[in-house]
Design an enzyme around this catalytic site. Structure first.
Site, PDB file in Angstrom:
ATOM      1  N   SER A   9       0.814  -1.217   0.000  1.00 35.09           N
ATOM      2  CA  SER A   9       0.000   0.000   0.000  1.00 35.09           C
ATOM      3  C   SER A   9       0.856   1.279   0.000  1.00 35.09           C
ATOM      4  CB  SER A   9      -0.910   0.008   1.224  1.00 35.09           C
ATOM      5  OG  SER A   9      -1.735  -1.133   1.215  1.00 35.09           O
ATOM      6  N   GLY A  10       1.846   1.338   0.884  1.00 38.00           N
ATOM      7  CA  GLY A  10       2.675   2.540   0.992  1.00 38.00           C
ATOM      8  C   GLY A  10       3.560   2.742  -0.220  1.00 38.00           C
ATOM      9  N   CYS A  52      -1.922  -6.020   2.584  1.00 37.91           N
ATOM     10  CA  CYS A  52      -3.340  -5.647   2.639  1.00 37.91           C
ATOM     11  C   CYS A  52      -4.145  -6.306   1.525  1.00 37.91           C
ATOM     12  CB  CYS A  52      -3.466  -4.129   2.555  1.00 37.91           C
ATOM     13  SG  CYS A  52      -5.169  -3.591   2.397  1.00 37.91           S
ATOM     14  N   CYS A  86      -5.976  -7.409   4.853  1.00 39.38           N
ATOM     15  CA  CYS A  86      -7.283  -6.731   5.001  1.00 39.38           C
ATOM     16  C   CYS A  86      -8.333  -7.152   3.986  1.00 39.38           C
ATOM     17  CB  CYS A  86      -7.122  -5.222   4.870  1.00 39.38           C
ATOM     18  SG  CYS A  86      -5.597  -4.561   5.522  1.00 39.38           S
ATOM     19  N   LYS A  91      -9.272 -10.949   3.919  1.00 40.32           N
ATOM     20  CA  LYS A  91      -9.833 -11.206   5.263  1.00 40.32           C
ATOM     21  C   LYS A  91     -11.267 -10.692   5.345  1.00 40.32           C
ATOM     22  CE  LYS A  91     -10.083  -8.212   7.952  1.00 40.32           C
ATOM     23  NZ  LYS A  91      -9.000  -7.609   8.705  1.00 40.32           N
ATOM     24  N   TYR A 102      -3.517  -3.016  -9.424  1.00 41.74           N
ATOM     25  CA  TYR A 102      -2.407  -2.267  -8.823  1.00 41.74           C
ATOM     26  C   TYR A 102      -1.226  -2.172  -9.798  1.00 41.74           C
ATOM     27  CZ  TYR A 102      -4.101  -1.504  -4.091  1.00 41.74           C
ATOM     28  OH  TYR A 102      -4.788  -1.035  -2.999  1.00 41.74           O
ATOM     29  N   GLY A 123      -3.918 -12.648  21.043  1.00 39.61           N
ATOM     30  CA  GLY A 123      -5.206 -12.079  21.448  1.00 39.61           C
ATOM     31  C   GLY A 123      -5.473 -10.754  20.781  1.00 39.61           C
ATOM     32  N   TYR A 136      -5.680  -8.381  16.845  1.00 44.27           N
ATOM     33  CA  TYR A 136      -6.570  -8.224  15.682  1.00 44.27           C
ATOM     34  C   TYR A 136      -6.776  -9.556  14.955  1.00 44.27           C
ATOM     35  CZ  TYR A 136      -5.961  -3.076  15.467  1.00 44.27           C
ATOM     36  OH  TYR A 136      -5.964  -1.734  15.711  1.00 44.27           O
ATOM     37  N   GLU A 196     -10.132 -11.848  14.692  1.00 45.12           N
ATOM     38  CA  GLU A 196     -10.835 -11.858  13.401  1.00 45.12           C
ATOM     39  C   GLU A 196     -10.945 -13.288  12.867  1.00 45.12           C
ATOM     40  OE1 GLU A 196      -8.702  -8.927  11.089  1.00 45.12           O
ATOM     41  OE2 GLU A 196      -9.870  -7.289  11.939  1.00 45.12           O
ATOM     42  N   ARG A 209      -5.311  -5.532  23.566  1.00 46.17           N
ATOM     43  CA  ARG A 209      -4.742  -4.482  24.407  1.00 46.17           C
ATOM     44  C   ARG A 209      -4.741  -3.182  23.616  1.00 46.17           C
ATOM     45  NH1 ARG A 209       0.655  -3.830  25.765  1.00 46.17           N
ATOM     46  NH2 ARG A 209       1.227  -5.713  24.633  1.00 46.17           N
ATOM     47  N   THR A 245      -3.086  -0.019   6.946  1.00 44.43           N
ATOM     48  CA  THR A 245      -2.978   0.340   5.527  1.00 44.43           C
ATOM     49  C   THR A 245      -3.193   1.838   5.247  1.00 44.43           C
ATOM     50  OG1 THR A 245      -3.655  -1.861   4.878  1.00 44.43           O
ATOM     51  CG2 THR A 245      -3.998  -0.126   3.252  1.00 44.43           C
ATOM     52  N   ALA A 291     -10.508  -0.575  13.448  1.00 44.24           N
ATOM     53  CA  ALA A 291     -11.588  -1.539  13.648  1.00 44.24           C
ATOM     54  C   ALA A 291     -11.024  -2.941  13.733  1.00 44.24           C
ATOM     55  CB  ALA A 291     -12.591  -1.455  12.509  1.00 44.24           C
ATOM     56  N   HIS A 321     -33.880   7.612  12.654  1.00 45.69           N
ATOM     57  CA  HIS A 321     -34.584   6.537  13.357  1.00 45.69           C
ATOM     58  C   HIS A 321     -35.299   5.621  12.371  1.00 45.69           C
ATOM     59  CE1 HIS A 321     -36.555   4.645  16.725  1.00 45.69           C
ATOM     60  NE2 HIS A 321     -37.711   4.788  16.124  1.00 45.69           N
ATOM     61  N   GLU A 364     -28.104   5.957  15.498  1.00 42.07           N
ATOM     62  CA  GLU A 364     -28.746   7.042  16.244  1.00 42.07           C
ATOM     63  C   GLU A 364     -28.287   7.053  17.705  1.00 42.07           C
ATOM     64  OE1 GLU A 364     -33.070   6.845  16.912  1.00 42.07           O
ATOM     65  OE2 GLU A 364     -32.993   4.718  16.396  1.00 42.07           O
TER      66      GLU A 364
HETATM   67  P1  NDP Z   1      -1.520  -7.668  17.547  1.00 42.85           P
HETATM   68  O1  NDP Z   1      -0.422  -6.756  17.844  1.00 42.85           O
HETATM   69  O2  NDP Z   1      -2.879  -7.130  17.293  1.00 42.85           O
HETATM   70  O3  NDP Z   1      -1.677  -8.714  18.732  1.00 42.85           O
HETATM   71  C1  NDP Z   1      -0.610  -9.540  19.088  1.00 42.85           C
HETATM   72  C2  NDP Z   1      -1.081 -10.502  20.147  1.00 42.85           C
HETATM   73  O4  NDP Z   1      -0.096 -11.491  20.349  1.00 42.85           O
HETATM   74  C3  NDP Z   1      -1.296  -9.829  21.489  1.00 42.85           C
HETATM   75  O5  NDP Z   1      -2.361 -10.477  22.133  1.00 42.85           O
HETATM   76  C4  NDP Z   1       0.022 -10.062  22.202  1.00 42.85           C
HETATM   77  O6  NDP Z   1      -0.099 -10.127  23.583  1.00 42.85           O
HETATM   78  C5  NDP Z   1       0.406 -11.418  21.682  1.00 42.85           C
HETATM   79  N1  NDP Z   1       1.867 -11.625  21.622  1.00 42.85           N
HETATM   80  C6  NDP Z   1       2.794 -10.735  21.240  1.00 42.85           C
HETATM   81  N2  NDP Z   1       4.016 -11.299  21.247  1.00 42.85           N
HETATM   82  C7  NDP Z   1       3.852 -12.570  21.660  1.00 42.85           C
HETATM   83  C8  NDP Z   1       4.719 -13.656  21.882  1.00 42.85           C
HETATM   84  N3  NDP Z   1       6.028 -13.539  21.687  1.00 42.85           N
HETATM   85  N4  NDP Z   1       4.194 -14.841  22.286  1.00 42.85           N
HETATM   86  C9  NDP Z   1       2.860 -14.964  22.494  1.00 42.85           C
HETATM   87  N5  NDP Z   1       1.983 -13.971  22.297  1.00 42.85           N
HETATM   88  C10 NDP Z   1       2.473 -12.786  21.887  1.00 42.85           C
HETATM   89  O7  NDP Z   1      -0.990  -8.568  16.343  1.00 42.85           O
HETATM   90  P2  NDP Z   1      -1.691  -9.340  15.142  1.00 42.85           P
HETATM   91  O8  NDP Z   1      -0.705 -10.357  14.727  1.00 42.85           O
HETATM   92  O9  NDP Z   1      -3.069  -9.756  15.493  1.00 42.85           O
HETATM   93  O10 NDP Z   1      -1.805  -8.218  14.016  1.00 42.85           O
HETATM   94  C11 NDP Z   1      -0.624  -7.521  13.609  1.00 42.85           C
HETATM   95  C12 NDP Z   1      -0.966  -6.099  13.242  1.00 42.85           C
HETATM   96  O11 NDP Z   1      -1.630  -6.087  12.003  1.00 42.85           O
HETATM   97  C13 NDP Z   1      -1.906  -5.417  14.219  1.00 42.85           C
HETATM   98  O12 NDP Z   1      -1.219  -4.814  15.278  1.00 42.85           O
HETATM   99  C14 NDP Z   1      -2.569  -4.402  13.343  1.00 42.85           C
HETATM  100  O13 NDP Z   1      -1.805  -3.231  13.324  1.00 42.85           O
HETATM  101  C15 NDP Z   1      -2.570  -5.042  11.972  1.00 42.85           C
HETATM  102  N6  NDP Z   1      -3.900  -5.583  11.656  1.00 42.85           N
HETATM  103  C16 NDP Z   1      -4.946  -4.731  11.573  1.00 42.85           C
HETATM  104  C17 NDP Z   1      -6.214  -5.197  11.278  1.00 42.85           C
HETATM  105  C18 NDP Z   1      -7.351  -4.256  11.196  1.00 42.85           C
HETATM  106  O14 NDP Z   1      -7.119  -3.059  11.076  1.00 42.85           O
HETATM  107  N7  NDP Z   1      -8.584  -4.717  11.301  1.00 42.85           N
HETATM  108  C19 NDP Z   1      -6.456  -6.614  11.046  1.00 42.85           C
HETATM  109  C20 NDP Z   1      -5.291  -7.439  11.184  1.00 42.85           C
HETATM  110  C21 NDP Z   1      -4.062  -6.923  11.484  1.00 42.85           C
HETATM  111  P3  NDP Z   1       0.138  -8.837  24.498  1.00 42.85           P
HETATM  112  O15 NDP Z   1      -1.144  -8.074  24.485  1.00 42.85           O
HETATM  113  O16 NDP Z   1       0.461  -9.434  25.814  1.00 42.85           O
HETATM  114  O17 NDP Z   1       1.286  -8.095  23.904  1.00 42.85           O
END
Ligand code: NDP
Length: 449
Positions: free
Chosen positions: A15-16, A43, A48, A51, A99, A176, A178, A182, A205, A312, A343, A438, A443
């Site tokens: 994208s960039g 993306c 994105c 997905k 693209y 835990g 995105y 998803e 988080r 993105t 989101a 409504h 709303e």
């Molecule tokens: P995220 O950063 O969202 O989440 C990573 C998760 O993995 C957290 O729960 C984190 O825990 C955990 N974690 C991190 N390091 C470790 C490790 N070494 N061992 C075990 N668990 C770990 O990452 P994703 O991979 O889900 O997505 C990557 C990025 O892609 C996102 O940050 C986002 O920017 C982008 N994205 C955006 C979307 C959207 O806009 N809808 C959709 C998909 C991706 P803890 O909280 O403890 O750090």
């Protein structure tokens, strides 16, 4: 003045990189771009876009169930994963073509091979061809992080999830964030048994606690299993198919698929950055200033490889700002990374802009919080016991809205408009002064108490 083959050489056509190259060329620069995988980047090719199509496909499971309460009798519905997968992949092919076409129609030379920086202004392609450029832009993105555990090679990441030959009966997803939430929603709607395993005790988080709790509650209600404070000890191949997985503090269990979604690390390895002195940060990200310039004057970087905000639309903005600033007829400008709406396309989705309640309390001291906790009309008639939650966080000093957070069907669609208001610094009174449409879920934005 030195003579270069190109004014700009971009490494990475995501994208960039695509935006930066196209706009630089439109400003009159002679531009080339190299891409080792597929034009479009994460993306478009394995993120994105495909997905979101899977999210749509998965959500039909609920719609087909709910439609009966609306009078529809559709007989027995069946689902064909291969059909959806191949349709999605065909659309990805179409987008890659679009693209590539955009780049070529702007006279950007596309090299479909890996490129490495081999000198101050020199790039060497995999084929051995050497190219010189006045400016170099690194837009190589990021790749899924993998845990350090025995048998890690048996797991997949989101890269492979789009190509599965069959859906797993049982899948464990690590992380835990995105991607974990998803894909948990996607697999669960398709009928897989899903377990999310997270190293800590918090999902998503950075998102508001009330929404995270609501998603957890709804996900459990839909049948997704969660295991917190747990890590993988090993993954072993089972001779009869699938894998044996051992999580900390748990018995070994058998699953068909393990997927890692534990964050993404910047793609900076083997790019030759050390040969020219481009500085990296602790996570291997390229350090840049507000204009996306690296520690080397003529080398820039945009998007996930800089690990500023891995989204993105931000990579696109950074690419645009780079192109305008370096090749356009404007004062150099940077991208405002504040108040970015985002989101999570879970089931239901979450959307958010600005500060969470916790962040606002820490930053501002005194805040006012308004909330609407409601069951969408469609869910009521469908008999679906799933409540939505909207939250508005205001600065108590002047009523200015500093954050809006929603978990609801179509929350991301509603959030885009609401984010304009937050970015513009509007107040709760401005929302109150706007008449409701409504009956809608949106709303609730102007009816929060
Ligand atoms: P995220 O950063 O969202 O989440 C990573 C998760 O993995 C957290 O729960 C984190 O825990 C955990 N974690 C991190 N390091 C470790 C490790 N070494 N061992 C075990 N668990 C770990 O990452 P994703 O991979 O889900 O997505 C990557 C990025 O892609 C996102 O940050 C986002 O920017 C982008 N994205 C955006 C979307 C959207 O806009 N809808 C959709 C998909 C991706 P803890 O909280 O403890 O750090």
């Amino acid at each position: 003045m030195a003579d270069y083959d190109y004014d700009l050489f971009t490494i990475g056509a995501g994208s960039g990189g695509v935006r930066a190259s196209r706009v630089s060329a439109a400003h009159g620069a002679k531009v080339a771009i190299a891409e080792e995988h597929r034009v479009g980047g994460t993306c478009v090719i394995r993120g994105c876009v495909p997905k979101k199509m899977l999210v749509y496909g998965a959500h039909f499971a609920e719609d087909l169930e709910d439609c009966q309460k609306f009078g529809w009798d559709i007989g027995e519905a069946t689902f064909d994963w291969i059909k959806l997968r191949d349709n999605v992949l065909a659309d990805v092919d179409r987008l890659e073509g679009a693209y590539t076409e955009t780049l070529e129609s702007h006279d950007v030379k596309v090299f479909k091979e890996r490129a490495v920086i081999t000198g101050d202004h020199e790039i060497t392609l995999e084929s051995g061809k050497k190219i010189t450029a006045k400016h170099i832009l690194i837009a190589t993105g990021a790749q899924p992080r993998l845990p350090d555990c025995e048998g890690v090679e048996h797991g997949i990441t989101s890269n492979e999830a789009f190509h599965l030959d069959e859906l797993p009966k049982k899948v464990i997803i690590a992380g835990g964030g995105y991607i974990a939430n998803e894909f948990a929603g996607i697999f669960n709607e398709f009928g897989s048994q899903v377990k999310i395993v997270n190293r800590g005790d918090q999902l998503l988080r950075g998102y508001d606690e009330a929404l995270r709790d609501r998603l957890l509650q709804i996900s459990i209600m839909k049948g997704i299993d969660f295991q917190f404070n747990s890590v993988f000890e090993y993954i072993k191949e089972c001779p009869d198919g699938g894998y044996f997985v051992k999580l900390s503090d748990c018995e070994e269990e058998h699953v068909d698929l393990v997927m890692f979604a534990i964050g993404r690390t910047p793609n900076t390895g083997g790019l030759g950055l050390d040969t020219v002195g481009v500085e990296l940060g602790d996570n291997g990200e390229i350090k840049v200033d507000e204009f996306s310039k690296t520690s080397v004057d003529h080398i820039y970087a945009v998007g996930d490889v800089t690990d500023r905000v891995q989204l993105t639309p931000i990579a696109i903005r950074e690419g645009q700002a780079f192109a305008d600033s370096v090749f356009g007829d404007v004062e150099p400008y940077g991208v405002d990374h504040s108040c970015i709406p985002s989101a999570v396309f879970s089931h239901p989705p979450i959307a958010s802009v600005g500060m969470t309640e916790g962040e606002a309390k820490s930053a501002l001291g005194s805040v006012k919080v308004f909330q609407s906790d409601f069951r969408p009309m469609k869910n009521v008639l469908a008999g679906r016991n799933e409540r939505s939650l909207f939250k508005m966080v205001c600065d108590a000093a002047d009523d200015r809205i500093v954050g809006i957070h929603m978990i609801a069907p179509e929350a991301p669609e509603m959030m885009q408009a609401a984010a304009i208001a937050v970015k513009a610094g509007l107040t709760k009174a401005d929302f109150d002064a706007t008449a409701a449409i409504h009956p809608t879920m949106a709303e609730e934005l102007v009816l929060m108490r």
